[in-house]
Design a protein around this motif. Sequence first.
Motif, short mmCIF file in Angstrom:
data_model
loop_
_atom_site.label_atom_id
_atom_site.label_comp_id
_atom_site.label_asym_id
_atom_site.label_seq_id
_atom_site.Cartn_x
_atom_site.Cartn_y
_atom_site.Cartn_z
N LEU A 27 1.09 -1.09 -0.41
CA LEU A 27 0.05 0.12 0.08
C LEU A 27 0.78 1.22 -0.23
O LEU A 27 -0.02 2.10 -0.97
CB LEU A 27 -0.77 0.23 1.25
N ASP B 154 -7.33 -4.76 -8.07
CA ASP B 154 -6.13 -5.08 -8.45
C ASP B 154 -5.23 -4.81 -7.01
O ASP B 154 -4.95 -6.03 -7.50
CB ASP B 154 -6.09 -3.41 -8.99
N TYR B 155 -5.75 -4.36 -5.88
CA TYR B 155 -4.96 -4.88 -5.24
C TYR B 155 -4.98 -6.09 -4.73
O TYR B 155 -4.27 -6.32 -3.77
CB TYR B 155 -5.03 -3.46 -3.99
N GLY C 30 -6.58 8.45 0.79
CA GLY C 30 -7.31 6.93 -0.51
C GLY C 30 -6.33 5.75 0.06
O GLY C 30 -7.16 4.84 -1.08
N VAL C 31 -6.60 5.83 1.11
CA VAL C 31 -5.41 3.98 1.80
C VAL C 31 -6.90 3.09 1.46
O VAL C 31 -6.28 2.18 0.57
CB VAL C 31 -4.41 3.91 2.46
N SER D 296 -9.34 -1.99 -3.34
CA SER D 296 -9.95 -1.93 -5.04
C SER D 296 -9.17 -3.50 -5.14
O SER D 296 -8.73 -4.93 -5.18
CB SER D 296 -8.84 -1.27 -5.90
N ASN E 10 -9.51 3.08 0.16
CA ASN E 10 -9.92 2.74 -1.13
C ASN E 10 -8.77 2.01 -2.32
O ASN E 10 -9.27 1.51 -2.36
CB ASN E 10 -10.53 4.68 -2.13
N ILE E 11 -7.50 1.94 -2.06
CA ILE E 11 -6.73 1.09 -2.66
C ILE E 11 -7.28 -0.20 -2.19
O ILE E 11 -6.63 -1.67 -2.42
CB ILE E 11 -5.03 1.65 -2.77
N TYR E 12 -7.43 -0.16 -0.64
CA TYR E 12 -6.85 -1.56 0.00
C TYR E 12 -8.02 -2.46 -0.27
O TYR E 12 -8.28 -3.72 -0.90
CB TYR E 12 -6.86 -1.47 1.64
N LEU F 139 2.25 2.27 -3.52
CA LEU F 139 1.61 3.44 -3.93
C LEU F 139 1.23 4.58 -3.94
O LEU F 139 0.84 5.42 -4.36
CB LEU F 139 0.01 2.13 -4.45
N LEU F 140 1.18 4.64 -2.07
CA LEU F 140 0.89 5.80 -1.42
C LEU F 140 1.63 6.75 -1.96
O LEU F 140 1.29 8.05 -2.23
CB LEU F 140 0.45 5.98 -0.02
N LYS G 80 1.59 8.38 -5.43
CA LYS G 80 0.03 9.11 -5.60
C LYS G 80 0.68 10.55 -4.72
O LYS G 80 0.00 11.67 -5.21
CB LYS G 80 -0.59 8.29 -4.78
#
Length: 403
Positions: A115, A307-308, A298-299, A305, A301-303, A118-119, A122
Motif C-alpha cells: 500500500l 487490483d490490490y 485514499g489508502v 480495490s 479505497n486502494i486496499y 502505491l501511496l 500518489k
Amino acid sequence: MKNFNSSALHSHSQSTNHIRERNSRKYSLLSVLPLRFSLRGYGFCMATLFLFCFGSLFYQLNGGPPKILLDIRQYLGGSTYLDDHGQPAPRVLPFPSQVIYNRVGKCGSRTVVILLRLLAEKHQFNLVSSDIHNKTRLTKHEQVDLMKNISSIPQPFLYTRHVHFLNFTRFKIEQPVYINIIRDPINRFLSNYFFRRFGDWRGEQNHLIRTPGMKDDERYLDINVCILENYPECSNPRVFYIIPYFCGQHPQCREPGVWALERAKQNVLENYLLVGILEELEDVLLLLERLLPHYFTGVLNIYKSPDYKKMGNMTGTVRKQTPTLEALQVLYHRMRYEYEFYNFVRDQFHLTKKKIGLKSVSKPPAYSNDFLQQLALRTPEPLDEDEELETDLEDANSWLVHP
C-alpha cells in the motif's frame, strides 16, 4: 464701489503674498535637512522594502538564502552563507514529515508496504523500505549510523524496516514519529512457523529460497511436538518476539519479563503516533488516513480495490494448521507477557478510535483466546533464561523469518 473693489484686490494680494511667504519658509526649513523627500524617493524606499520582505520570505520557505544573494556575495568577493554557518537548517513542514514504521514480522507488514508503494507515488513522499530482514538488534555504532542515515532522507519521508525501536533522542538526534501494527501473538507465531517451512502464495518454491538449509525432518516437524517437547523454536526466548520491537535496543529488552514489558508500554505511549492491531486492519488504515493524511489519504479505497486484492492475496501463508488445545494452552502460558502487551495495545487502539469518533468497520476476531487462560496448566513452566542461553538470545532471529 470703486474704492471697495480696490480694497478687496489689495486684501487678496496680501493674502497671496502671505501664503507664498509661508511656503517659502517651509521649503527653507526642509532645505536645512540632509535629505530631501520626493515621490520618487518614497517609491524607491517602498520598492526596496518590498524586495527585502519578499527575499526574506523566499529565504525562510526554502531553508536557505536565495541564489541571487549568494551570487551577489560571490561577485563582491565575500563569503557565502554556507561558508559562515554550514548547511542551512532543514525545512520544517507543517505536519509530521519524518515517519518510521519498524514493522513486526508476520503482522501484515508486506500488505502495508505494498500500500505504501502505491501511496508514495500518489502523494509524492519518499518511501525507503529496507531489505534487511534478519538484523533487528544493533550495536551503538550501528544505531547511530542508521539514525543519521534516516535523518538525512529528504522530507517528507517514511522509512520502514524490521528493527527494534531506536531512541533518537538518546544520541541527540530529532525523534521521528513511529507507527506500527501487531497481531494476536499465537496467530503471529503460527503464521511464522508455517511460512518458514512452506512459504506463501507467491510461489511454491518461495520457502526454499528463505530457508534453503532446513532439513526435511525440521521442515515437516509437527507443530504440537515442537511446542509440547520444548523445541527451541517453540519455547522461550524464541516466542518472546513482539515486545522487543517496542522495548528497544537495550539487552534486557530481549529477556521475557516485566521490565521489558513496561518499557515497551511506555514507548508506545510516548513515541508512537499509532499502534494498530491486524485483526482490525481497515480501522487501522482509517486512523492512519485521519492522523497522517499527507501519507495515507485514499489508502482504504486502494486496499478495497480489485487490483490490490490480487496482490494482497499472494501474501497469505500456506499449509497452516491449528495446534491441539493442550499445545495452545502451553504456548499461551509462554506468551503471557506478549498477551499482556497485545491487550494493552488493543485497549489503546480502541481508545484512540473512540476519541476520534471513528465508527468501526472491522469484523470481530473469529475466536477469542480468553478460554486458554481458564485451562489448568498441565506442563512444566517454560525454561528460564540463564547465561548459557546468551548465545541463543543473540541469534534468536535466525529462527524467525521477517517477510
